[in-house]
Design an enzyme around this catalytic site. Structure first.
Site, PDB file in Angstrom:
ATOM      1  N   SER A 158      25.492  36.350 -33.825  1.00  0.00           N
ATOM      2  CA  SER A 158      25.914  37.429 -32.926  1.00  0.00           C
ATOM      3  C   SER A 158      25.162  38.732 -33.139  1.00  0.00           C
ATOM      4  O   SER A 158      25.755  39.780 -33.441  1.00  0.00           O
ATOM      5  CB  SER A 158      27.416  37.626 -33.061  1.00  0.00           C
ATOM      6  OG  SER A 158      28.027  36.388 -32.803  1.00  0.00           O
ATOM      7  N   ARG A 173      16.733  42.856 -33.409  1.00  0.00           N
ATOM      8  CA  ARG A 173      17.095  43.808 -34.471  1.00  0.00           C
ATOM      9  C   ARG A 173      18.476  43.457 -34.982  1.00  0.00           C
ATOM     10  O   ARG A 173      19.250  42.794 -34.307  1.00  0.00           O
ATOM     11  CB  ARG A 173      17.060  45.255 -33.973  1.00  0.00           C
ATOM     12  CG  ARG A 173      18.240  45.712 -33.131  1.00  0.00           C
ATOM     13  CD  ARG A 173      18.098  47.132 -32.705  1.00  0.00           C
ATOM     14  NE  ARG A 173      16.889  47.317 -31.927  1.00  0.00           N
ATOM     15  CZ  ARG A 173      16.819  47.074 -30.615  1.00  0.00           C
ATOM     16  NH1 ARG A 173      17.882  46.636 -29.955  1.00  0.00           N
ATOM     17  NH2 ARG A 173      15.704  47.243 -29.962  1.00  0.00           N
ATOM     18  N   ASP A 212      28.014  35.215 -29.680  1.00  0.00           N
ATOM     19  CA  ASP A 212      29.481  35.081 -29.647  1.00  0.00           C
ATOM     20  C   ASP A 212      30.070  35.310 -28.251  1.00  0.00           C
ATOM     21  O   ASP A 212      31.099  34.719 -27.897  1.00  0.00           O
ATOM     22  CB  ASP A 212      30.176  35.971 -30.689  1.00  0.00           C
ATOM     23  CG  ASP A 212      29.734  37.421 -30.636  1.00  0.00           C
ATOM     24  OD1 ASP A 212      28.850  37.747 -29.826  1.00  0.00           O
ATOM     25  OD2 ASP A 212      30.266  38.236 -31.418  1.00  0.00           O
TER      26      ASP A 212
HETATM   27  C1  BGC Z   1      25.460  42.357 -31.124  1.00  0.00           C
HETATM   28  C2  BGC Z   1      25.788  41.306 -30.107  1.00  0.00           C
HETATM   29  C3  BGC Z   1      27.179  40.748 -30.355  1.00  0.00           C
HETATM   30  C4  BGC Z   1      28.192  41.874 -30.437  1.00  0.00           C
HETATM   31  C5  BGC Z   1      29.603  41.397 -30.674  1.00  0.00           C
HETATM   32  C6  BGC Z   1      26.566  43.400 -31.224  1.00  0.00           C
HETATM   33  O1  BGC Z   1      26.310  44.281 -32.262  1.00  0.00           O
HETATM   34  O2  BGC Z   1      24.249  43.006 -30.783  1.00  0.00           O
HETATM   35  O3  BGC Z   1      24.830  40.279 -30.129  1.00  0.00           O
HETATM   36  O4  BGC Z   1      27.507  39.868 -29.334  1.00  0.00           O
HETATM   37  O5  BGC Z   1      27.813  42.764 -31.468  1.00  0.00           O
HETATM   38  O6  BGC Z   1      29.730  40.686 -31.847  1.00  0.00           O
END
Ligand code: BGC
Length: 494
Positions: A158, A173, A212
């Protein structure tokens, strides 16, 4: 002036300062209009942009390579792994084919050194993940080590990843705590797969990589019993999957024709297979990093620039997600103290309780207690601040702190409504079939547990260009276990 008068005057000064701060946190209906319009524009731009270095590239809008939605009849036993915050989870998921599932899981807290030590390498992290996976397999499914047959695993990762196929993607990143520079630009599936092989688990194949939000979307489709369009296999309107937790993000079903950042030949190939849609991971945490429309206070600027690991990025997330709500409150309190308006028993900032001085030490859970405290003299708030920060407070101070907490959470919930309104409007789902209703599968600690968050979000949807009629057609549903069940569903179709 008597002592009493002096006391009253200083209380008044605190109230005035707090009211000014709260005002800055207001999101007006006009602001909601501007934000929604800008969000739609940024989505459109992101769907066509292929140049990462472009000045205005819009939202990331990452194709997930998921082109269909489950309908609840899927069956099978699959493995899933999930890295998304401070925990790593390995699970085996049994999909029963009747919208239900069973899950066995092992959750491990990521060791602090992997999160904090500057010298940690990708290998350290992924070797840890593989060792935890091996521990789960050994304990719950030793049969996997006794066969050479391929066993499928879906990997929920995620963080923003530039996905190049269903089971490949390079990290753009880190967000939410991690800071391991050498992972950036590498394929996270490969990194994990290599380490699994070193643990003797070469036959455990990472066949799907998912975010996620995508997992939440898929799991919502699987468990939901009232999505007629799903059972007919037609996907004519999108539903949204979203997370409001430590981080925030959302995905939705987009028409393939509109995802022009994907090569035309590739889209034609999918069209020839009858695929018309693809789930797009918007990575909306990065909405308006240029700060054209996002409301911005000096606290937002300070947290982003001085305290966060990714200055200049994920600026929407830094105003909305759970990781930043407590940090906003902490910074406001320190500011009020340095202006001589609060906690005057401490002469300098350095004398303030250590925990109040420590970035990210104030958890959003504390705010959730303060938010709904209606005890006499706000005793609950007093106890909560004492227990968590060792911070004694007066009744007047607590009253003002509660006002600040409510301003922070309200801004978060109002902003959270923007992507939902924007996606609903952009896709035109309300004017399409299925009674023009839209289902939004949500997960994350803030949307699940923060008191009043969902009703404030709904209120903002009604104030947004969707209007109250549109708001009534948007159904926010909690969709649990997206990262496990969603990854398993992804692995099933791989
Ligand atoms: C991430 C996402 C993720 C979200 C929720 C963010 O910081 O960049 O990829 O889906 O958090 O977990």
């Amino acid at each position: 002036m008597s002592f009493d008068d002096l006391h009253k005057a200083s209380q008044q000064q605190l109230t005035t300062a707090v009211d000014e701060i709260c005002k800055e946190f207001e999101v007006t209906p006009q602001k909601l209009d501007e934000l929604t319009a800008h969000f739609i524009e940024q989505m459109q731009m992101g769907l066509s942009n292929t140049d990462e270095s472009a000045e205005n590239k819009g939202l990331p809008m990452i194709p997930s390579f998921v082109t269909g939605s489950p309908n609840g009849t899927e069956k099978g036993m699959l493995f899933a792994a999930d890295l998304g915050g401070t925990n790593f989870r390995v699970c085996s998921v049994t999909l029963s084919g009747d919208h239900t599932y069973k899950m066995e899981q092992m959750k491990s807290k990521i060791p602090d050194e992997l999160l904090e030590d500057e010298n940690v390498s990708s290998e350290d992290l992924f070797s840890y993940l593989a060792r935890r996976t091996a521990a789960f397999i050994k304990k719950n499914h030793p049969e996997v080590t006794e066969t050479k047959d391929i066993v499928k695993l879906g990997f929920t990762f995620s963080y923003p990843v530039l996905q190049t196929s269903l089971n490949a993607g390079t990290l753009i990143r880190w967000t939410k705590g991690f800071n391991i520079p050498d992972t950036v630009g590498k394929d996270v599936v490969q990194l994990y797969q290599e380490q699994l092989a070193k643990q003797g688990l070469g036959n455990l194949k990472v066949v799907a990589l998912t975010n996620d939000t995508v997992g939440t979307y898929l799991s919502h489709c699987y468990t939901s019993q009232n999505t007629d369009s799903m059972t007919t296999g037609e996907i004519s309107e999108p539903i949204i999957g979203c997370i409001f937790g430590t981080g925030t993000n959302g995905c939705y079903m987009e028409e393939l024709d509109k995802v022009t950042k994907l090569p035309k030949e590739f889209r034609d190939k999918l069209a020839a297979q009858g695929k018309t849609h693809m789930v797009i991971n918007t990575e909306w945490g990065s909405f308006d990093n240029e700060l054209k429309v996002l409301p911005t206070t000096k606290y937002d600027v300070y947290i982003d620039q001085k305290l966060s690991a990714n200055p200049g990025f994920h600026l929407f997330e830094k105003r909305v997600s759970g990781m930043f709500l407590g940090e906003l409150l902490r910074n406001i309190l320190i500011d009020l103290h340095s202006r001589g308006l609060i906690f005057n028993q401490y002469r300098t900032n350095e004398q303030l309780p250590h925990r109040l001085q420590t970035p990210f030490e104030l958890d959003s859970e504390v705010l959730s207690h303060i938010e709904i405290d209606d005890s006499t003299g706000l005793r609950e708030t007093e106890l909560s601040l004492l227990q968590t920060l060792r911070l004694p407070t007066s009744p007047t101070e607590r009253k003002e702190i509660q006002k600040i907490v409510r301003a922070i959470s309200r801004r978060s919930a109002y902003l959270a409504a923007v992507p939902i309104a924007a996606i609903t409007i952009k896709t035109g789902v309300l004017s399409k079939r299925y009674h023009g209703e839209v289902e939004v599968g949500c997960d994350g600690s803030v949307v699940e547990y923060y008191p009043g968050f969902r009703s404030m979000l709904r209120h903002a949807l009604a104030l947004s260009p969707l209007g109250s009629e549109g708001e009534r057609k948007v159904h926010l549903r909690l969709a649990k276990d997206g990262s496990g069940v969603g990854a398993a569903l992804c692995a099933l179709v791989a």
